[in-house]
Design a protein around this motif. Structure first.
Motif, PDB file in Angstrom:
ATOM      1  N   PRO A 447      40.153  26.050 108.981  1.00 42.68           N
ATOM      2  CA  PRO A 447      40.321  27.493 108.812  1.00 42.68           C
ATOM      3  C   PRO A 447      39.274  28.049 107.845  1.00 42.68           C
ATOM      4  O   PRO A 447      39.017  27.457 106.790  1.00 42.68           O
ATOM      5  N   VAL A 448      38.664  29.166 108.202  1.00 39.85           N
ATOM      6  CA  VAL A 448      37.620  29.774 107.383  1.00 39.85           C
ATOM      7  C   VAL A 448      37.994  31.232 107.111  1.00 39.85           C
ATOM      8  O   VAL A 448      38.300  31.986 108.037  1.00 39.85           O
ATOM      9  N   VAL A 449      37.958  31.604 105.830  1.00 43.99           N
ATOM     10  CA  VAL A 449      38.222  32.977 105.414  1.00 43.99           C
ATOM     11  C   VAL A 449      37.049  33.468 104.584  1.00 43.99           C
ATOM     12  O   VAL A 449      36.614  32.779 103.651  1.00 43.99           O
ATOM     13  N   GLY A 450      36.514  34.630 104.922  1.00 47.28           N
ATOM     14  CA  GLY A 450      35.483  35.268 104.119  1.00 47.28           C
ATOM     15  C   GLY A 450      36.100  36.377 103.283  1.00 47.28           C
ATOM     16  O   GLY A 450      36.864  37.200 103.803  1.00 47.28           O
ATOM     17  N   LEU A 451      35.803  36.386 101.990  1.00 46.53           N
ATOM     18  CA  LEU A 451      36.297  37.421 101.077  1.00 46.53           C
ATOM     19  C   LEU A 451      35.119  38.294 100.684  1.00 46.53           C
ATOM     20  O   LEU A 451      34.171  37.819 100.060  1.00 46.53           O
ATOM     21  N   THR A 452      35.171  39.577 101.063  1.00 48.89           N
ATOM     22  CA  THR A 452      34.029  40.462 100.823  1.00 48.89           C
ATOM     23  C   THR A 452      34.508  41.827 100.369  1.00 48.89           C
ATOM     24  O   THR A 452      35.622  42.243 100.687  1.00 48.89           O
ATOM     25  N   GLY A 453      33.676  42.514  99.622  1.00 50.57           N
ATOM     26  CA  GLY A 453      33.972  43.892  99.275  1.00 50.57           C
ATOM     27  C   GLY A 453      33.612  44.821 100.415  1.00 50.57           C
ATOM     28  O   GLY A 453      32.910  44.436 101.360  1.00 50.57           O
ATOM     29  N   ASP A 454      34.069  46.070 100.325  1.00 48.17           N
ATOM     30  CA  ASP A 454      33.724  47.019 101.379  1.00 48.17           C
ATOM     31  C   ASP A 454      32.230  47.330 101.375  1.00 48.17           C
ATOM     32  O   ASP A 454      31.622  47.501 102.430  1.00 48.17           O
ATOM     33  N   GLY A 455      31.605  47.348 100.191  1.00 49.68           N
ATOM     34  CA  GLY A 455      30.163  47.571 100.140  1.00 49.68           C
ATOM     35  C   GLY A 455      29.388  46.460 100.815  1.00 49.68           C
ATOM     36  O   GLY A 455      28.457  46.704 101.587  1.00 49.68           O
ATOM     37  N   GLY A 456      29.776  45.210 100.544  1.00 52.20           N
ATOM     38  CA  GLY A 456      29.104  44.083 101.179  1.00 52.20           C
ATOM     39  C   GLY A 456      29.336  44.050 102.673  1.00 52.20           C
ATOM     40  O   GLY A 456      28.436  43.733 103.454  1.00 52.20           O
ATOM     41  N   PHE A 457      30.559  44.382 103.092  1.00 50.29           N
ATOM     42  CA  PHE A 457      30.864  44.384 104.518  1.00 50.29           C
ATOM     43  C   PHE A 457      30.081  45.473 105.242  1.00 50.29           C
ATOM     44  O   PHE A 457      29.630  45.283 106.379  1.00 50.29           O
ATOM     45  N   ASN A 458      29.900  46.616 104.584  1.00 54.32           N
ATOM     46  CA  ASN A 458      29.124  47.697 105.194  1.00 54.32           C
ATOM     47  C   ASN A 458      27.717  47.235 105.564  1.00 54.32           C
ATOM     48  O   ASN A 458      27.136  47.682 106.554  1.00 54.32           O
ATOM     49  N   MET A 459      27.161  46.345 104.752  1.00 52.97           N
ATOM     50  CA  MET A 459      25.794  45.897 104.983  1.00 52.97           C
ATOM     51  C   MET A 459      25.640  45.077 106.267  1.00 52.97           C
ATOM     52  O   MET A 459      24.581  45.084 106.881  1.00 52.97           O
TER      53      MET A 459
END
Length: 576
Positions: A447-459
């Motif tokens: 199982p793989v989970v990525g934890l990102t902020g909304d700013g990073g995800f926007n990129m």
């Protein structure tokens, strides 16, 4: 022996096939078309990416988890320059990559060719070595060289620059030309061991210490030394603290784990202060790990084990330097201490029990945060729910900044090994999604989970299309605070409430974004809904899932600390 006339691009493809590379990503252009055509014909697992930076991030995460060489490509000019951020991540993190870039036709170079730039000069500082291929017949030799450099010493990225005319040219290659060195398919391809006299001195220092402590960095994972860390720790009752990249040196749930040390810590910084001998393994002792070079305090007795001699004394002068591979060095150190191990372990038992008791007390002291029912959601509650939901073989990828620090502090790996993958080589935001893709490709079934902020995800959200196209079963948690959270929190700290500039984002429902891209999207605003969302995401085998978690908008509560501590900023020091 048969001879085949083929293009330079096909020769590159055949060399990659010989090295048994995994999935690779790129965005083609005319310069590398012969390579793309050959990749199709000989069956390389090559995939289109939407942004070249993400191709490097995927390759980097793939290399971190698999230990094998990550491979990607880009066309000349903007394709090549888009690689820089990911290359520096790999360079600083010690990730073995081989990256191919097309370049202009040499006959027409510097005549205003379309997209032409001084790309080799731009890329050279961002990689371990840059190899420019000037003759088609040298392709097998120089590709082998690229893999050799990428996997030896401190691993790193090697850029192979391929002019258009070299890629399109033909040459009669022999089958024997396409031989790969199996040792260079993964890193480290070569290992060295510390000098025996230095190991004996280190054994004496550890054997005589009353409160020894091991500090592990990311080099432990590069070396594949977690079994050796665990064995030495248990043999001596030797507690272990770690950096963000060193998380998983032993299981975070192990009674001997002292957790993260440095800028954000649980109990480790106090243990470092009290220790009379520190064993630093595979750690550069950088700014965050040392709380801006204040941990350990000057004068501490430090043994530093690292395979890069230039790291000794860069930020802290050790009493003893052990120059060698982490795995081999720890094995030898364990062997040197074996005759006294039972005696040392018995003597250290009360110390080990004290460390475990301190960790239990710390967890109890922050329980209110970990179980908070606040709305918007408290980050500590989110990480606590993630700890409960993730199986022992799960992998958490933490994006730069906000996500990495919260994850580094609170996420608990349940077994030794690379179960936590932050991009701390360069700490660029935007790593969460492509990093998760690389991990899913490197470790199918985990199982793989990525934890990102909304700013990073926007990129990088366009790569959801890539993840969906590949049907990758991964989960991305978007920490949605409608802000560049780390910056906004620092502005609040430095200048007070309301003094925010260029740190706010518009409110976005990322679950709907995911749905529009054909992926599963779940929006979570109630902390009691986190567990079910994670159950759905982690258990899904139907491509990517995006969990949009609405967390606190209060910048006073955004700093990555379970107790949202007040950070004292020294005069002239602009970093919290």
């Amino acid at each position: 022996m048969s001879t085949n006339e083929m293009t330079g691009g096909e020769a590159i493809a055949r060399m990659l096939k010989a090295f048994g590379i995994g999935p690779m990503f790129g965005m083609g252009g005319f310069q590398l078309l012969p390579f793309y055509d050959a990749a199709r014909r000989i069956g390389l697992d090559h995939n289109l990416i939407n942004d070249e930076r993400c191709a490097v991030f995927i390759a980097d995460a793939y290399a971190k988890v698999s230990g094998r060489v990550g491979v990607c490509d880009a066309t000349l000019g903007p394709g090549a320059t888009n690689l820089v951020t990911g290359l520096v991540e790999a360079l600083n993190a010690g990730s073995p990559l081989v990256v191919f870039v097309g370049d202009s036709h040499r006959l027409h170079s510097w005549k205003n060719m379309t997209q032409e730039s001084r790309q080799t000069e731009i890329l050279r500082p961002a990689c371990k070595e840059l190899i420019r291929i000037e003759m088609v017949e040298r392709i097998p030799e120089l590709v082998r060289r690229a893999f050799q450099v990428a996997t030896s010493g401190r691993p790193g990225p090697v850029v192979v620059d391929v002019p258009e005319d070299v890629c399109h040219a033909t040459h009669p290659f022999d089958d024997a030309d396409f031989e790969a060195d199996e040792a260079c398919m993964s890193a480290p391809s070569l290992r060295c061991r510390p000098a025996s006299a230095d190991l004996e001195a280190a054994a004496r220092m550890l054997g005589d210490a009353a409160r020894p402590l091991m500090l592990c960095g990311g080099g432990v994972h590069i070396s594949g030394a977690t079994a050796e860390v665990e064995a030495l720790a248990h043999a001596l009752n030797l507690p272990v603290a770690h950096t963000m990249t060193g998380k998983g040196a032993i299981a975070c749930t192990d009674p001997l784990s002292a957790g993260l040390f440095g800028r954000y810590d649980r109990i480790a910084n106090r243990l470092i202060e009290e220790s009379d001998c520190l064993l630093v393994v595979g750690c550069k002792l950088g700014e965050i790990a040392t709380k801006r070079y204040t941990v350990p305090a000057a004068g501490k007795r430090v043994i530093h084990l690292d395979n890069v001699a230039e790291e000794f004394g860069r930020t802290f002068r050790p009493m003893l330097r052990l120059w060698g591979d982490a795995r081999e060095g720890l094995r030898d150190l364990h062997a040197a201490l074996a005759p006294e191990a039972d005696t040392i372990r018995a003597r250290q038992q009360p110390y080990a029990e004290d460390v475990a008791a301190r960790m239990v007390a710390w967890r109890k002291s922050v329980e209110a945060r970990l179980t908070s029912a606040e709305r918007p959601i408290n980050m500590a509650r989110l990480l606590n729910e993630l700890n409960k939901a993730m199986p022992a073989d799960g992998i958490l990828v933490a994006d730069g900044g906000f996500a990495a620090h919260w994850g580094g502090l609170l996420y608990d790996t349940k077994r030794p090994g690379r179960g936590f993958v932050p991009d701390r080589g360069f700490a660029s935001i935007g790593y969460g999604l492509p990093g998760a893709m690389g991990c899913a490709l490197a470790a199918p079934g985990r199982p793989v989970v990525g934890l990102t902020g909304d700013g990073g995800f926007n990129m990088v959200m366009g790569e959801l299309e890539t993840a969906r196209r590949l049907d990758l079963p991964l989960t991305v948690i978007v920490v949605n605070n409608a802000a560049s959270g780390y910056v906004k929190a620092l502005q609040h700290l430095m200048y007070g409430a309301g003094a925010y500039q260029s740190s706010d984002l518009v409110e976005v429902n990322y679950a709907k974004v995911a749905g529009a891209l054909g992926c599963t999207g779940i929006r979570v605003e109630d902390p009691n809904e986190i567990a079910e969302a994670l159950r759905i995401g982690i258990g899904s085998e139907n491509g990517p899932t995006v969990i949009d978690v609405v967390v606190t908008r209060d910048p006073a509560l955004m700093l990555p600390g379970v107790d949202n501590r007040t950070v004292q900023v020294r005069k002239g020091d602009r970093v919290a």
